[in-house]
Design a protein around this motif. Structure first.
Motif, PDB file in Angstrom:
ATOM      1  N   TYR A 240      13.042 -56.386  -4.884  1.00  0.00           N
ATOM      2  CA  TYR A 240      13.479 -57.565  -4.235  1.00  0.00           C
ATOM      3  C   TYR A 240      15.369 -57.581  -4.666  1.00  0.00           C
ATOM      4  O   TYR A 240      16.029 -57.308  -3.748  1.00  0.00           O
ATOM      5  N   ILE A 241      15.453 -57.106  -5.525  1.00  0.00           N
ATOM      6  CA  ILE A 241      16.686 -57.994  -6.145  1.00  0.00           C
ATOM      7  C   ILE A 241      17.963 -56.463  -6.125  1.00  0.00           C
ATOM      8  O   ILE A 241      19.009 -56.665  -5.567  1.00  0.00           O
ATOM      9  N   GLU A 242      17.307 -55.140  -6.353  1.00  0.00           N
ATOM     10  CA  GLU A 242      18.049 -54.138  -6.661  1.00  0.00           C
ATOM     11  C   GLU A 242      19.125 -53.752  -4.845  1.00  0.00           C
ATOM     12  O   GLU A 242      19.606 -53.369  -5.449  1.00  0.00           O
ATOM     13  N   PRO A 243      18.537 -53.423  -4.091  1.00  0.00           N
ATOM     14  CA  PRO A 243      18.769 -53.638  -2.742  1.00  0.00           C
ATOM     15  C   PRO A 243      19.510 -53.603  -2.306  1.00  0.00           C
ATOM     16  O   PRO A 243      20.589 -54.252  -1.794  1.00  0.00           O
ATOM     17  N   ILE A 244      19.609 -55.820  -2.622  1.00  0.00           N
ATOM     18  CA  ILE A 244      20.878 -56.563  -2.326  1.00  0.00           C
ATOM     19  C   ILE A 244      22.014 -55.940  -2.507  1.00  0.00           C
ATOM     20  O   ILE A 244      22.862 -56.408  -2.899  1.00  0.00           O
ATOM     21  N   PHE A 245      21.227 -56.024  -4.457  1.00  0.00           N
ATOM     22  CA  PHE A 245      22.753 -55.768  -5.377  1.00  0.00           C
ATOM     23  C   PHE A 245      23.346 -54.354  -4.641  1.00  0.00           C
ATOM     24  O   PHE A 245      24.354 -54.280  -4.865  1.00  0.00           O
ATOM     25  N   LYS A 246      23.286 -53.352  -4.412  1.00  0.00           N
ATOM     26  CA  LYS A 246      23.158 -52.394  -3.975  1.00  0.00           C
ATOM     27  C   LYS A 246      23.841 -51.916  -2.675  1.00  0.00           C
ATOM     28  O   LYS A 246      25.448 -51.663  -2.708  1.00  0.00           O
ATOM     29  N   GLU A 247      23.510 -52.699  -2.042  1.00  0.00           N
ATOM     30  CA  GLU A 247      24.047 -53.269   0.141  1.00  0.00           C
ATOM     31  C   GLU A 247      25.541 -53.792  -1.146  1.00  0.00           C
ATOM     32  O   GLU A 247      26.468 -53.308  -0.054  1.00  0.00           O
ATOM     33  N   VAL A 248      25.596 -54.693  -1.874  1.00  0.00           N
ATOM     34  CA  VAL A 248      26.892 -55.990  -2.426  1.00  0.00           C
ATOM     35  C   VAL A 248      28.057 -54.640  -2.979  1.00  0.00           C
ATOM     36  O   VAL A 248      29.224 -55.174  -2.220  1.00  0.00           O
ATOM     37  N   LEU A 249      27.671 -54.138  -4.001  1.00  0.00           N
ATOM     38  CA  LEU A 249      28.207 -52.820  -4.444  1.00  0.00           C
ATOM     39  C   LEU A 249      28.743 -52.189  -3.571  1.00  0.00           C
ATOM     40  O   LEU A 249      30.116 -51.656  -4.337  1.00  0.00           O
ATOM     41  N   GLU A 250      28.410 -51.270  -2.857  1.00  0.00           N
ATOM     42  CA  GLU A 250      28.650 -50.274  -1.845  1.00  0.00           C
ATOM     43  C   GLU A 250      30.149 -51.408  -0.879  1.00  0.00           C
ATOM     44  O   GLU A 250      30.926 -50.174  -0.714  1.00  0.00           O
ATOM     45  N   LYS A 251      29.324 -52.369  -0.231  1.00  0.00           N
ATOM     46  CA  LYS A 251      30.500 -52.806   0.376  1.00  0.00           C
ATOM     47  C   LYS A 251      31.843 -53.186  -0.171  1.00  0.00           C
ATOM     48  O   LYS A 251      32.580 -53.376   0.128  1.00  0.00           O
ATOM     49  N   ALA A 252      31.799 -53.942  -1.712  1.00  0.00           N
ATOM     50  CA  ALA A 252      32.758 -53.845  -2.968  1.00  0.00           C
ATOM     51  C   ALA A 252      33.253 -52.212  -2.724  1.00  0.00           C
ATOM     52  O   ALA A 252      34.505 -52.470  -3.235  1.00  0.00           O
ATOM     53  N   ARG A 253      32.665 -51.424  -3.185  1.00  0.00           N
ATOM     54  CA  ARG A 253      33.723 -50.079  -3.503  1.00  0.00           C
ATOM     55  C   ARG A 253      34.667 -49.883  -2.141  1.00  0.00           C
ATOM     56  O   ARG A 253      35.539 -49.431  -2.568  1.00  0.00           O
ATOM     57  N   LYS A 254      34.141 -50.047  -0.948  1.00  0.00           N
ATOM     58  CA  LYS A 254      34.513 -49.811   0.052  1.00  0.00           C
ATOM     59  C   LYS A 254      35.696 -50.466   0.505  1.00  0.00           C
ATOM     60  O   LYS A 254      36.852 -50.173   0.776  1.00  0.00           O
ATOM     61  N   PHE A 255      35.836 -51.545  -0.818  1.00  0.00           N
ATOM     62  CA  PHE A 255      37.053 -52.865  -0.380  1.00  0.00           C
ATOM     63  C   PHE A 255      37.892 -52.733  -1.352  1.00  0.00           C
ATOM     64  O   PHE A 255      39.292 -52.646  -1.207  1.00  0.00           O
ATOM     65  N   ASP A 256      37.806 -52.207  -2.350  1.00  0.00           N
ATOM     66  CA  ASP A 256      38.229 -51.905  -3.556  1.00  0.00           C
ATOM     67  C   ASP A 256      37.583 -50.881  -4.821  1.00  0.00           C
ATOM     68  O   ASP A 256      36.379 -50.775  -5.076  1.00  0.00           O
ATOM     69  N   SER A 257      38.131 -49.859  -4.196  1.00  0.00           N
ATOM     70  CA  SER A 257      37.113 -48.572  -5.170  1.00  0.00           C
ATOM     71  C   SER A 257      37.606 -48.051  -6.595  1.00  0.00           C
ATOM     72  O   SER A 257      36.685 -47.221  -6.821  1.00  0.00           O
ATOM     73  N   SER A 258      38.603 -49.261  -6.966  1.00  0.00           N
ATOM     74  CA  SER A 258      38.578 -49.593  -8.084  1.00  0.00           C
ATOM     75  C   SER A 258      37.130 -50.303  -9.368  1.00  0.00           C
ATOM     76  O   SER A 258      36.950 -49.616 -10.362  1.00  0.00           O
ATOM     77  N   ILE A 259      36.047 -50.542  -8.308  1.00  0.00           N
ATOM     78  CA  ILE A 259      34.943 -50.741  -8.690  1.00  0.00           C
ATOM     79  C   ILE A 259      34.336 -49.704  -9.674  1.00  0.00           C
ATOM     80  O   ILE A 259      33.734 -48.578  -8.481  1.00  0.00           O
ATOM     81  N   PRO A 260      33.334 -49.002 -11.002  1.00  0.00           N
ATOM     82  CA  PRO A 260      32.671 -48.061 -10.796  1.00  0.00           C
ATOM     83  C   PRO A 260      31.347 -48.567 -10.046  1.00  0.00           C
ATOM     84  O   PRO A 260      30.938 -49.290  -9.502  1.00  0.00           O
ATOM     85  N   ALA A 261      30.885 -47.219  -9.773  1.00  0.00           N
ATOM     86  CA  ALA A 261      30.207 -46.341  -8.353  1.00  0.00           C
ATOM     87  C   ALA A 261      28.760 -46.778  -9.782  1.00  0.00           C
ATOM     88  O   ALA A 261      27.493 -47.287  -8.824  1.00  0.00           O
TER      89      ALA A 261
END
Length: 295
Positions: A76-97
């Motif tokens: 349940y939570i992992e797809p939500i987490f990955k979606e937000v992480l991807e969105k955050a990295r597009k906004f700020d690429s300094s966040i590790p993948a």
């Protein structure tokens, strides 16, 4: 070196000086300058370790966060987490993948980020609406982007390592002294003074260890002060990702009471007043509005 981190910078400077002189005096370093350099070296090593993956592991252990074990929760939570992480990295690429998600067994709705690659949620957040979960995770991504989370590692884990090194070496030295005292007694020599000196030194070490623990708590309080000042920036990050209204709704659901204890409680309760945060989000452009009055 942000202005909001000034109290913590002062603490870290004082910490270095104190650790230098304490360790230097305990290990019978005659020169004050050498004692300071010795303490500085030990503390520098502890900070390097604190900012490493091992340091993040220590903090996860201290705060009760572990890998999500249940498949239904992970699915349940992992797809939500990955979606937000991807969105955050597009906004700020300094966040590790490779930021990883962990979970604490608290039933309150909350989360915290630490180090460079760790986000820890509570089990209770799984019951929150999906958009509110995304808002919470995006807020934590903001902390990772702004490097606010390194401060927690520098103080809590850095001091933990120094304290551990200190206690381990001193306890070993005291144990050896105690054993030599016992051997002297059994060999027919006067080992009582040696035993008394060992006991006295042991008590002093315990007191000093307790003082170092208290000093670490003071440092964590300063981290929390800096963290409160940085919360608004993390909220702004969540707003920029499109979760401003959901974050307002989540904040408005908080009652202000908390049953969580320990380091994890310190980490998740380091926030300013919810109404101040909601007002700031509204000023940014959030359209959230709560209905008041009896229906």
């Amino acid at each position: 070196m942000k202005k909001t981190n000034a109290p913590l910078i002062i603490y870290l400077v004082l910490n270095t000086i104190i650790i230098g002189f304490v360790l230097g005096s305990l290990f019978n370093t005659s020169s004050t300058f050498v004692a300071f350099l010795f303490g500085l070296g030990v503390y520098a090593v502890s900070l390097v370790i604190a900012l490493s993956p091992f340091g993040e592991w220590i903090l996860r252990m201290q705060s009760g966060c572990s890998v999500i074990k249940r498949k239904d929760q992970s699915d349940y939570i992992e797809p939500i987490f990955k979606e937000v992480l991807e969105k955050a990295r597009k906004f700020d690429s300094s966040i590790p993948a490779d930021v990883s998600l962990y979970m604490n067994d608290s039933q309150e709705v909350n989360a915290f980020a630490t180090g460079r690659k760790t986000v820890c949620i509570t089990e209770g957040i799984l019951n929150a609406p999906k958009e509110q979960i995304k808002a919470t995770l995006s807020h934590e991504m903001g902390h990772l982007a702004h490097k606010d989370t390194d401060l927690i590692l520098l103080v809590s884990v850095g001091n933990f390592i120094v304290t551990f090194i200190f206690i381990a070496i001193r306890m070993f030295a005291r144990l050896m002294s105690f054993l030599f005292g016992l051997m002297a007694i059994f060999l027919g020599r006067d080992g009582i003074p040696a035993l008394g000196a060992s006991l006295y030194a042991f008590i002093c070490d315990v007191i000093l260890g307790a003082l170092m623990w208290v000093w670490t708590k003071i440092g964590i309080m300063l981290v929390m002060k800096s963290s409160r000042d940085n919360e608004f920036e993390a909220d702004k990050f969540a707003f920029n990702l499109g979760y401003g209204n959901a974050l307002c709704e989540l904040l408005d659901s908080f009652t202000g009471s908390s049953t969580t204890k320990g380091l994890f409680a310190n980490l998740i309760n380091s926030h300013p007043d919810k109404n101040e945060r909601i007002a700031a989000l509204m000023n940014l452009g959030a359209t959230y509005s709560k209905s008041y009055g009896a229906k």
